[in-house]
Design a protein around this motif. Sequence first.
Motif, mmCIF file in Angstrom:
data_model
loop_
_atom_site.group_PDB
_atom_site.id
_atom_site.type_symbol
_atom_site.label_atom_id
_atom_site.label_comp_id
_atom_site.label_asym_id
_atom_site.label_seq_id
_atom_site.Cartn_x
_atom_site.Cartn_y
_atom_site.Cartn_z
ATOM 1 N N SER A 87 36.084 -0.959 11.277
ATOM 2 C CA SER A 87 36.210 -2.427 10.824
ATOM 3 C C SER A 87 35.055 -2.778 9.875
ATOM 4 O O SER A 87 34.849 -4.126 9.028
ATOM 5 N N PHE A 88 33.426 -1.772 10.358
ATOM 6 C CA PHE A 88 32.379 -2.189 9.778
ATOM 7 C C PHE A 88 31.962 -0.977 7.963
ATOM 8 O O PHE A 88 31.570 -1.006 7.600
ATOM 9 N N ALA A 89 32.986 0.035 8.860
ATOM 10 C CA ALA A 89 32.576 1.322 7.785
ATOM 11 C C ALA A 89 32.992 1.545 6.660
ATOM 12 O O ALA A 89 34.113 0.446 5.851
ATOM 13 N N LEU A 135 55.246 -0.526 22.910
ATOM 14 C CA LEU A 135 54.946 -2.722 23.311
ATOM 15 C C LEU A 135 53.479 -2.057 21.875
ATOM 16 O O LEU A 135 53.417 -3.138 20.998
ATOM 17 N N GLY A 136 52.881 -1.551 22.610
ATOM 18 C CA GLY A 136 51.234 -1.362 21.598
ATOM 19 C C GLY A 136 51.696 -1.167 20.106
ATOM 20 O O GLY A 136 50.541 -1.344 18.867
ATOM 21 N N ALA A 137 52.472 0.233 20.085
ATOM 22 C CA ALA A 137 52.304 0.278 18.588
ATOM 23 C C ALA A 137 53.243 -0.235 18.122
ATOM 24 O O ALA A 137 53.443 -0.682 16.987
ATOM 25 N N THR A 138 53.813 -1.274 18.604
ATOM 26 C CA THR A 138 54.667 -2.039 17.136
ATOM 27 C C THR A 138 53.445 -3.373 17.673
ATOM 28 O O THR A 138 53.848 -4.207 16.275
ATOM 29 N N GLY A 139 52.748 -3.908 18.573
ATOM 30 C CA GLY A 139 52.498 -5.009 18.113
ATOM 31 C C GLY A 139 50.625 -4.432 17.577
ATOM 32 O O GLY A 139 50.628 -5.796 16.544
ATOM 33 N N GLY A 140 50.568 -3.657 16.898
ATOM 34 C CA GLY A 140 49.178 -3.271 15.820
ATOM 35 C C GLY A 140 49.537 -3.712 15.088
ATOM 36 O O GLY A 140 48.635 -4.212 13.979
ATOM 37 N N PRO A 141 50.776 -3.116 14.566
ATOM 38 C CA PRO A 141 51.144 -3.489 12.703
ATOM 39 C C PRO A 141 51.281 -4.818 12.729
ATOM 40 O O PRO A 141 50.491 -5.543 11.803
ATOM 41 N N LEU A 142 51.989 -5.632 13.755
ATOM 42 C CA LEU A 142 51.800 -7.274 13.391
ATOM 43 C C LEU A 142 50.640 -8.104 13.837
ATOM 44 O O LEU A 142 50.169 -8.438 12.546
ATOM 45 N N LEU A 143 49.489 -7.482 14.534
ATOM 46 C CA LEU A 143 48.788 -7.734 14.066
ATOM 47 C C LEU A 143 47.657 -7.279 12.974
ATOM 48 O O LEU A 143 47.510 -9.120 12.677
ATOM 49 N N MET A 144 47.556 -6.313 12.176
ATOM 50 C CA MET A 144 47.029 -6.211 10.977
ATOM 51 C C MET A 144 48.013 -7.032 9.794
ATOM 52 O O MET A 144 47.397 -7.291 9.283
ATOM 53 N N SER A 145 49.195 -6.764 10.140
ATOM 54 C CA SER A 145 49.604 -7.478 8.618
ATOM 55 C C SER A 145 49.690 -9.090 8.943
ATOM 56 O O SER A 145 49.288 -10.682 7.819
ATOM 57 N N LYS A 149 48.045 -11.063 5.811
ATOM 58 C CA LYS A 149 48.568 -12.171 5.162
ATOM 59 C C LYS A 149 47.366 -13.432 5.203
ATOM 60 O O LYS A 149 47.528 -14.247 4.098
ATOM 61 N N GLU A 150 46.946 -13.450 6.752
ATOM 62 C CA GLU A 150 46.003 -14.948 6.921
ATOM 63 C C GLU A 150 45.378 -15.088 6.510
ATOM 64 O O GLU A 150 44.541 -16.293 6.373
ATOM 65 N N HIS A 151 44.530 -13.861 6.286
ATOM 66 C CA HIS A 151 42.873 -14.207 5.956
ATOM 67 C C HIS A 151 42.353 -12.498 5.404
ATOM 68 O O HIS A 151 40.978 -12.717 4.749
ATOM 69 N N ASP A 152 43.576 -11.487 4.593
ATOM 70 C CA ASP A 152 42.987 -11.149 3.604
ATOM 71 C C ASP A 152 42.109 -10.445 4.050
ATOM 72 O O ASP A 152 41.097 -9.769 2.560
ATOM 73 N N SER A 153 41.922 -9.291 5.494
ATOM 74 C CA SER A 153 41.213 -8.586 5.433
ATOM 75 C C SER A 153 41.884 -7.779 6.453
ATOM 76 O O SER A 153 42.350 -8.292 7.713
ATOM 77 N N TRP A 154 42.528 -6.907 5.729
ATOM 78 C CA TRP A 154 42.222 -5.818 6.800
ATOM 79 C C TRP A 154 41.499 -5.214 8.442
ATOM 80 O O TRP A 154 41.220 -5.095 9.111
ATOM 81 N N ARG A 155 39.761 -5.737 7.956
ATOM 82 C CA ARG A 155 38.707 -4.946 8.937
ATOM 83 C C ARG A 155 38.966 -6.128 10.048
ATOM 84 O O ARG A 155 38.084 -5.521 10.902
ATOM 85 N N GLY A 157 41.779 -7.378 10.921
ATOM 86 C CA GLY A 157 43.063 -6.388 12.131
ATOM 87 C C GLY A 157 42.070 -5.802 12.628
ATOM 88 O O GLY A 157 42.591 -5.370 14.605
ATOM 89 N N TYR A 158 41.402 -4.501 12.135
ATOM 90 C CA TYR A 158 40.839 -4.615 13.229
ATOM 91 C C TYR A 158 39.565 -4.608 14.181
ATOM 92 O O TYR A 158 39.588 -4.043 15.660
ATOM 93 N N THR A 159 39.027 -5.404 13.395
ATOM 94 C CA THR A 159 38.139 -5.807 14.853
ATOM 95 C C THR A 159 38.757 -6.618 15.885
ATOM 96 O O THR A 159 38.822 -6.925 17.273
ATOM 97 N N ALA A 160 39.708 -7.320 15.277
ATOM 98 C CA ALA A 160 40.853 -8.272 16.436
ATOM 99 C C ALA A 160 41.606 -6.518 17.746
ATOM 100 O O ALA A 160 41.322 -6.973 19.205
ATOM 101 N N VAL A 161 42.089 -5.788 16.814
ATOM 102 C CA VAL A 161 42.219 -4.833 18.228
ATOM 103 C C VAL A 161 41.347 -3.941 18.935
ATOM 104 O O VAL A 161 41.112 -4.131 20.340
ATOM 105 N N ALA A 162 39.575 -3.891 18.150
ATOM 106 C CA ALA A 162 39.238 -3.668 18.561
ATOM 107 C C ALA A 162 37.890 -4.674 19.850
ATOM 108 O O ALA A 162 38.108 -3.854 20.917
ATOM 109 N N MET A 163 38.219 -6.192 19.855
ATOM 110 C CA MET A 163 38.329 -6.550 20.790
ATOM 111 C C MET A 163 38.981 -6.598 22.292
ATOM 112 O O MET A 163 38.574 -6.887 23.648
ATOM 113 N N ILE A 164 41.081 -5.949 21.546
ATOM 114 C CA ILE A 164 41.118 -6.368 23.214
ATOM 115 C C ILE A 164 41.072 -5.220 23.780
ATOM 116 O O ILE A 164 41.396 -4.557 25.003
#
Length: 409
Positions: A87-89, A135-145, A149-155, A157-164
């Motif tokens: 998310s910071f790279a 379930l995890g493999a399906t949920g990852g792209p949903l979180l990223m999308s 879509k809502e925050h215009d930020s793929w970074r 998305g990575y931060t959210a998955v990292a926090m999980i």
Amino acid sequence: MATWFLIVIYLAFISLGLPDSLLGAAWPVMRPDLGAPLESAGMLAMIVAAGTIVSSLASGKLITKLGTGPLTLISCLMTAAALLGFSFAPSLLWFALLAIPLGLGAGAVDAALNHYVATHYKAHHMSWLHCFWGLGATGGPLLMSYFIKEHDSWRSGYTAVAMIQFGLVIVLLVTLPLWKKIAARRAENPTTEVAIGAANHDSATVPESLADEQPAKQPLRLPGVKMSLLAFLFYCGVETTVGLWGASFLVGARDVSAVTAAGWISLYYGGITIGRLITGFITLKVGNRALILAGQIISVIGAILLMLPLPDVVVLVGFVLIGLGFAPVYPGLIHETPARFGRANSAKLIGYQMAVAYTGTTFIPPLFGVLASQAGIGLFPIVTLLLVVFMLLSSEQVNRAIKRTKMTG
């Protein structure tokens, strides 16, 4: 206590699946930000896969030295840190460097948990374990999308998955003594929760020479081991090939729209996930080996449907059947490892199986891509059928080898 412990294991497998499909979902918007060429996503995926292969091969020794609980904790910490780093790279080079600990962590936790469940729990838990990965493999792209879509930020998305993932690290740290208590309880009374043959009517045929507690000096020479590795190679190769190239076949050879093709491939993955949920219940009555064979036959039928000049709805049914057929194969093969080759050999052999599985995932789909670029995407159904048949034949050769050993032993 046992129920809460299983929940922790299931949560760990959800977290294992979460990062697996993030790169593909985020790459269209990541690539312009990083100024990276299109094909560099494949390079990153191969670095991750190489890490998983290395840690899978070493997992047997690591489990013996550290224990499953500490190894799972360390591995999840590595994946969480790598995802947060993504998310910071600032450049592709940093992504390549962070892909190393991501792969090493994923391979180690995958092999460790598969070995633990195969050794200590019944077959339905193995099926449900891999259902939770889905379930995890399906949920990852949903979180990223959502974040794109809502925050215009793929970074983000990575931060959210990292926090999980860091949340799971905290859970694993708190429950670390539980791993030791469960292990001690099984050491005192090893017959209460051991899985070998407990939920498999056909596992009783395992020869005593393979089920004893003395590890083989060269486990790769045990009867049937090499063919079991081939079964993993072909299974993971064809599972990933169908997921990666199925939509391209639908668009290029069947004139299906890209949107429809993407939806149909999601149904293929849905077939695998839902099939593993259902398979978990079926294993209470039917043995692993019968389910593996039945699943392979169903996937053969699905692959044949892809080849026939029939309406598109039949092709859709073919993809769903392939997914449903694949559902019991991977968890079933893993769960049979202690029963077939002995619990003392299972940690090392499951590590080898994971390494070969990741090898199939890494190399077979790109090889088909090269073939398709030269001969056309229309070869997709033929190659899929051949890979499924090779998987089936390899798996059946393992059963024959075990049977011959029993007869001569």
